[in-house]
Design a protein around this motif. Structure first.
Motif, PDB file in Angstrom:
ATOM      1  N   THR A 128       0.814  -1.220   0.000  1.00  0.00           N
ATOM      2  CA  THR A 128       0.000   0.000   0.000  1.00  0.00           C
ATOM      3  C   THR A 128       0.848   1.270   0.000  1.00  0.00           C
ATOM      4  N   LYS A 129       2.107   1.181   0.325  1.00  0.00           N
ATOM      5  CA  LYS A 129       2.956   2.362   0.439  1.00  0.00           C
ATOM      6  C   LYS A 129       3.697   2.689  -0.854  1.00  0.00           C
ATOM      7  N   THR A 130       3.499   1.873  -1.889  1.00  0.00           N
ATOM      8  CA  THR A 130       4.236   2.051  -3.140  1.00  0.00           C
ATOM      9  C   THR A 130       3.274   2.041  -4.315  1.00  0.00           C
ATOM     10  N   HIS A 131       3.390   3.052  -5.178  1.00  0.00           N
ATOM     11  CA  HIS A 131       2.530   3.106  -6.354  1.00  0.00           C
ATOM     12  C   HIS A 131       2.746   1.882  -7.235  1.00  0.00           C
ATOM     13  N   TYR A 132       1.640   1.334  -7.730  1.00  0.00           N
ATOM     14  CA  TYR A 132       1.659   0.208  -8.652  1.00  0.00           C
ATOM     15  C   TYR A 132       2.362  -1.024  -8.079  1.00  0.00           C
ATOM     16  N   ARG A 133       2.528  -1.046  -6.764  1.00  0.00           N
ATOM     17  CA  ARG A 133       3.163  -2.181  -6.068  1.00  0.00           C
ATOM     18  C   ARG A 133       4.591  -2.431  -6.543  1.00  0.00           C
ATOM     19  N   ASP A 134       5.240  -1.385  -7.016  1.00  0.00           N
ATOM     20  CA  ASP A 134       6.605  -1.526  -7.535  1.00  0.00           C
ATOM     21  C   ASP A 134       7.616  -1.471  -6.395  1.00  0.00           C
ATOM     22  N   VAL A 135       7.543  -2.418  -5.488  1.00  0.00           N
ATOM     23  CA  VAL A 135       8.459  -2.451  -4.355  1.00  0.00           C
ATOM     24  C   VAL A 135       9.773  -3.080  -4.784  1.00  0.00           C
ATOM     25  N   PRO A 136      10.885  -2.653  -4.213  1.00  0.00           N
ATOM     26  CA  PRO A 136      12.168  -3.311  -4.523  1.00  0.00           C
ATOM     27  C   PRO A 136      12.176  -4.723  -3.957  1.00  0.00           C
TER      28      PRO A 136
ATOM     29  N   THR B 124       3.257  -9.740  -7.130  1.00  0.00           N
ATOM     30  CA  THR B 124       2.646  -8.776  -6.200  1.00  0.00           C
ATOM     31  C   THR B 124       1.169  -9.046  -5.933  1.00  0.00           C
ATOM     32  N   HIS B 125       0.631 -10.139  -6.449  1.00  0.00           N
ATOM     33  CA  HIS B 125      -0.801 -10.456  -6.281  1.00  0.00           C
ATOM     34  C   HIS B 125      -1.671  -9.284  -6.718  1.00  0.00           C
ATOM     35  N   ASP B 126      -1.358  -8.734  -7.865  1.00  0.00           N
ATOM     36  CA  ASP B 126      -2.050  -7.548  -8.345  1.00  0.00           C
ATOM     37  C   ASP B 126      -3.193  -7.943  -9.282  1.00  0.00           C
TER      38      ASP B 126
END
Length: 284
Positions: free
Chosen positions: A131-139, A235-237
């Motif tokens: 939830t803290k990263t746009h488009y779930r693009d987490v490192p 990311t289960h998107d």
């Protein structure tokens, strides 16, 4: 999650549309009968247009995760919502179970189990906060130790099961169109027959290549599609498929569910669900 209450936690790739623990639909999952939710607590969106007719119910909201059409454990015709004697519903369900058992024996079935919480009672796997990263693009470093994305044994088994699932779906499509690998007489296609079929149904993705199959993508587009699918799986998107065009896309003369987009969705929604992705398909 309190398993003492009778609810069992499902790993991301173990759950399905069906089963007694699926809160996605009240009848097949027996959730309504068990009193596991209260209709009055479910928020129903209201249109800003005053004269609009409300078209969504609590059951629609609960249906967010799945529906009868893809419940491999419950016949859509054995629901208690039908005004039929219980004996008839039970007989319908027995026939459905027998049919599905034969299908699994012939075609195989999804068989993936995560033993993480059974190993020392560790409970559900840790997850990353998207939830803290746009488009779930987490490192990649954001995935905590123990998450399935960091577990090599898990991912190898998952990829193996996913490939087997995709192969089964492809074989089912080939059979529907009269090109099964295993013929009606029990013999198998020759290599030459398989190569000709695969070329006719293939997707060409090499720049400058002459299109032989049903579709063609250049190498850049093909790689982009792969990245989008992998991103959604990891990311289960949600994954969106949008079809635009003229009357052929709109399906004029047919029912809405008979349009190409909706037929695609009906086929691919349960596949994507097993991969941990929510498929959203939109027609023009």
């Amino acid at each position: 999650i309190d398993e003492s209450s009778g609810y069992h936690y499902d790993a991301p790739h173990e759950s399905s549309f069906g089963g007694i623990y699926n809160m996605g639909h009240p009848a097949g999952a027996k959730a309504a009968e068990a009193g596991e939710f209260d209709h009055e607590e479910i928020f129903i969106p209201v249109s800003n247009v005053g004269h609009a007719v409300q078209s969504i119910t609590a059951e629609n909201v609960l249906n967010y995760q799945g529906h009868y059409a893809h419940d491999e454990h419950r016949s859509p015709y054995a629901s208690h919502l039908y005004d039929r004697p219980q004996a008839e519903l039970d007989e319908e369900q027995d026939r459905f179970v027998s049919k599905m058992s034969k299908i699994r024996q012939e075609w195989g079935a999804w068989n993936f189990t995560d033993v993480y919480w059974d190993d020392g009672g560790r409970g559900p796997r840790p997850v990353v906060d998207f939830t803290k990263t746009h488009y779930r693009d987490v490192p990649s470093s954001s995935f905590p130790d123990g998450s399935w994305q960091t577990d090599k044994e898990y991912t190898v088994a998952f990829i193996r099961e996913a490939k087997a699932l995709v192969d089964r779906v492809k074989e089912g499509i080939y059979a529907e169109y009269g090109k099964p690998t295993k013929k009606a007489d029990g013999t198998a296609m020759s290599k030459e027959e398989r190569d000709a079929r695969d070329a006719m149904w293939g997707v060409d993705h090499v720049d400058g290549a002459e299109a032989r199959g049903i579709a063609k993508l250049n190498e850049h587009s093909w790689n982009g599609l792969i990245r989008k699918l992998l991103h959604a799986i990891i990311t289960h998107d949600e994954f969106y498929v949008v079809l635009g065009g003229h009357s052929s896309a709109a399906g004029h003369g047919n029912n809405f569910r008979q349009t190409k987009a909706m037929q695609f969705h009906h086929l691919m929604e349960p596949v994507m669900d097993k991969l941990g992705v929510r498929l959203i398909t939109r027609n023009s």
